[in-house]
Design a protein around this motif. Structure first.
Motif, mmCIF file in Angstrom:
data_model
loop_
_atom_site.group_PDB
_atom_site.id
_atom_site.type_symbol
_atom_site.label_atom_id
_atom_site.label_comp_id
_atom_site.label_asym_id
_atom_site.label_seq_id
_atom_site.Cartn_x
_atom_site.Cartn_y
_atom_site.Cartn_z
ATOM 1 N N MET A 1 16.901 -1.915 -13.300
ATOM 2 C CA MET A 1 16.174 -1.403 -12.998
ATOM 3 C C MET A 1 15.976 -1.421 -11.214
ATOM 4 N N CYS A 2 15.461 -0.380 -10.622
ATOM 5 C CA CYS A 2 15.710 -0.587 -8.801
ATOM 6 C C CYS A 2 14.190 -0.046 -8.161
ATOM 7 N N ILE A 3 14.065 -0.013 -7.703
ATOM 8 C CA ILE A 3 13.057 -0.183 -6.785
ATOM 9 C C ILE A 3 12.779 -0.035 -5.410
ATOM 10 N N ASP A 4 12.884 1.753 -4.392
ATOM 11 C CA ASP A 4 12.964 1.766 -3.926
ATOM 12 C C ASP A 4 11.629 2.336 -2.873
ATOM 13 N N LYS A 5 11.074 2.518 -1.200
ATOM 14 C CA LYS A 5 9.571 2.869 -0.830
ATOM 15 C C LYS A 5 9.999 4.166 -0.810
ATOM 16 N N GLY B 1 0.777 -1.541 -0.137
ATOM 17 C CA GLY B 1 -0.275 0.119 0.056
ATOM 18 C C GLY B 1 1.284 1.155 -0.010
ATOM 19 N N SER B 2 2.330 0.949 0.072
ATOM 20 C CA SER B 2 2.951 2.623 -0.354
ATOM 21 C C SER B 2 3.175 2.535 -1.228
ATOM 22 N N ASP B 3 3.817 4.134 -1.122
ATOM 23 C CA ASP B 3 4.394 4.304 -3.022
ATOM 24 C C ASP B 3 5.562 4.048 -3.316
ATOM 25 N N TYR B 4 5.938 3.640 -4.220
ATOM 26 C CA TYR B 4 7.766 2.671 -4.394
ATOM 27 C C TYR B 4 7.976 3.471 -5.797
#
Length: 318
Positions: free
Chosen positions: A288-292, A270-273
Motif C-alpha cells: 500500500m502506497c499513498i500520494d496526493k 484536507g487534500s485528496d489522497y
C-alpha cells in the motif's frame, strides 16, 4: 498542523487493492491478502494519519463453499451499517460479486449473499459510490467478448438497496489502447484472444462531474497504470478513453512497478489522497502506497508515485 514525512510503501506487508475510508476521525484500510485461508478473510488496518497503520485482523467471516480467492473489498456506510462489497471465485475464473455487513467499521462482516447476475461468469472489483442526492451506484469490472478489444471492462449499476443490484448495467468504458493489453494470445472461454483489462474503478465527484479512475494493463508488469474517464452523470456516457498512456499513475523504471487499483480519501491536511498498491522493483509483493491527488486544468494528476521521503500535514495532538 504539524509536518509528517512518509516513504512509500506505508505498510510493509503484502496489501493489494487497498480501499481506504475515514470514520469518526480514524482511517481504515482493507485489501486483498496473498492467501486468505483462515476463519476470517481480508486484513483490516487502522490509522490516525494515513501513514502509521495498525493491523486489526481479518474483517469478513469466511462464507463456506463459494470459492477460495477473495479479492478487492470496498466498504460503504449507510443507514447505520457498514456494507462490504467484494468478489470471490477460483483463480481468474468464476468470480462473483457479493455483499456483507457489519455494525462496526472493522467488522466482523457477515456475508449476505450474491450480488452479480447468475449469468455473469466473471465480475470483480465492486466499488460503491453515493451521489449527492443519496442514490447509490456500484461500479465494477466484467468480461466482454463482443468488441474489437475483448477482455475485462467497466460497468455501473444503480443499487436498488445496499444489498441488491438493479441488474441494469451501463458500460462505463471498454479498452481502446494498446497499453491496456493484459496478454496477447490468451486462452479464455474456449478461444484465444488478444486480451485487454480495465479494472479497479473508483469514482470521485469534482466540480459537478464524475471522474471514474481505473487501472489498465497487466498487473504483473510495467504496463499497469492508472487513468480516468469523466461524465456529467454517474451512468454515463463517459469520455476521455483515448489516452495513449496512463495519465494519473504509471511505472517509474527501477523504482516503482505497476502502480494502480486505487481508492481516494481526504487526508488529514484536507487534500485528496490516492491510496494504491505498487510492486517493489524486485516484485516481492504489492504493498500500500499513498500520494496526493491534485486537480489541474488538464485533469486529475497524482504527485507520484513517490519513493522517497514525502511531506504530509497532520493535526497536532492535544
Amino acid at each position: 498542523m504539524q509536518r509528517l514525512f512518509y516513504t512509500n510503501p506505508v505498510y510493509a506487508e503484502y496489501f493489494a487493492d487497498p480501499f481506504c475510508f475515514r470514520y469518526e476521525g480514524l482511517y481504515y484500510a482493507i485489501g486483498t491478502s496473498p492467501a486468505d485461508h483462515g476463519e476470517h478473510v481480508f486484513r483490516m488496518l487502522r490509522s490516525n494519519d494515513l501513514v502509521n497503520w495498525t493491523p486489526l485482523g481479518g474483517a469478513l467471516r469466511r462464507p463456506a463453499g463459494i470459492g477460495t480467492d477473495f479479492w478487492a473489498p470496498e466498504i460503504a456506510f449507510e443507514s447505520g451499517r457498514f456494507w462490504m462489497y467484494y468478489s470471490v471465485g477460483q483463480g481468474d475464473k468464476g468470480h462473483q460479486l457479493r455483499v456483507a455487513a457489519s455494525d462496526r467499521p472493522e467488522g466482523p462482516y457477515e456475508d449476505l449473499g450474491r450480488l452479480s447476475d447468475e449469468n455473469c461468469s466473471f465480475a470483480i472489483d465492486a466499488s460503491p459510490f453515493r451521489d449527492d442526492d443519496g442514490l447509490w451506484y456500484l461500479f465494477y469490472a466484467r468480461d466482454f467478448l463482443d468488441t474489437a478489444r475483448p477482455g475485462t471492462a467497466l460497468v455501473v449499476e444503480p443499487l436498488s438497496a445496499m444489498d441488491r443490484l438493479s441488474h441494469q448495467p451501463e458500460v462505463v468504458m471498454r479498452a481502446t489502447q494498446d497499453w491496456q493489453r493484459y496478454l496477447k494470445d490468451r486462452t479464455m472461454y474456449g478461444a484465444v484472444y488478444d486480451w485487454h483489462t480495465l479494472e479497479g474503478p473508483c469514482v470521485r465527484k469534482h466540480e459537478g462531474r464524475y471522474y471514474c479512475f481505473y487501472s489498465g494493463g497487466n498487473w504483473t508488469n510495467e504496463t499497469y497504470g492508472l487513468d480516468y474517464v469523466v461524465s456529467d452523470d454517474p451512468l454515463g456516457p463517459y469520455e476521455g478513453s483515448d489516452s495513449p498512456m496512463p495519465r494519473t499513475l504509471k511505472t517509474v523504471p527501477g523504482k516503482v512497478l505497476g502502480p494502480g487499483h486505487n481508492s481516494i480519501v481526504e487526508g488529514p491536511d484536507g487534500s485528496d489522497y490516492i491510496v494504491y498498491h505498487a510492486w517493489d522493483p524486485e516484485m516481492t509483493a504489492r504493498r500500500m502506497c499513498i500520494d496526493k491527488l491534485v486537480w489541474t486544468p488538464l485533469g486529475p494528476r497524482c504527485l507520484g508515485p513517490t519513493y522517497g521521503p514525502t511531506e504530509i500535514l497532520v493535526e497536532r495532538e492535544a
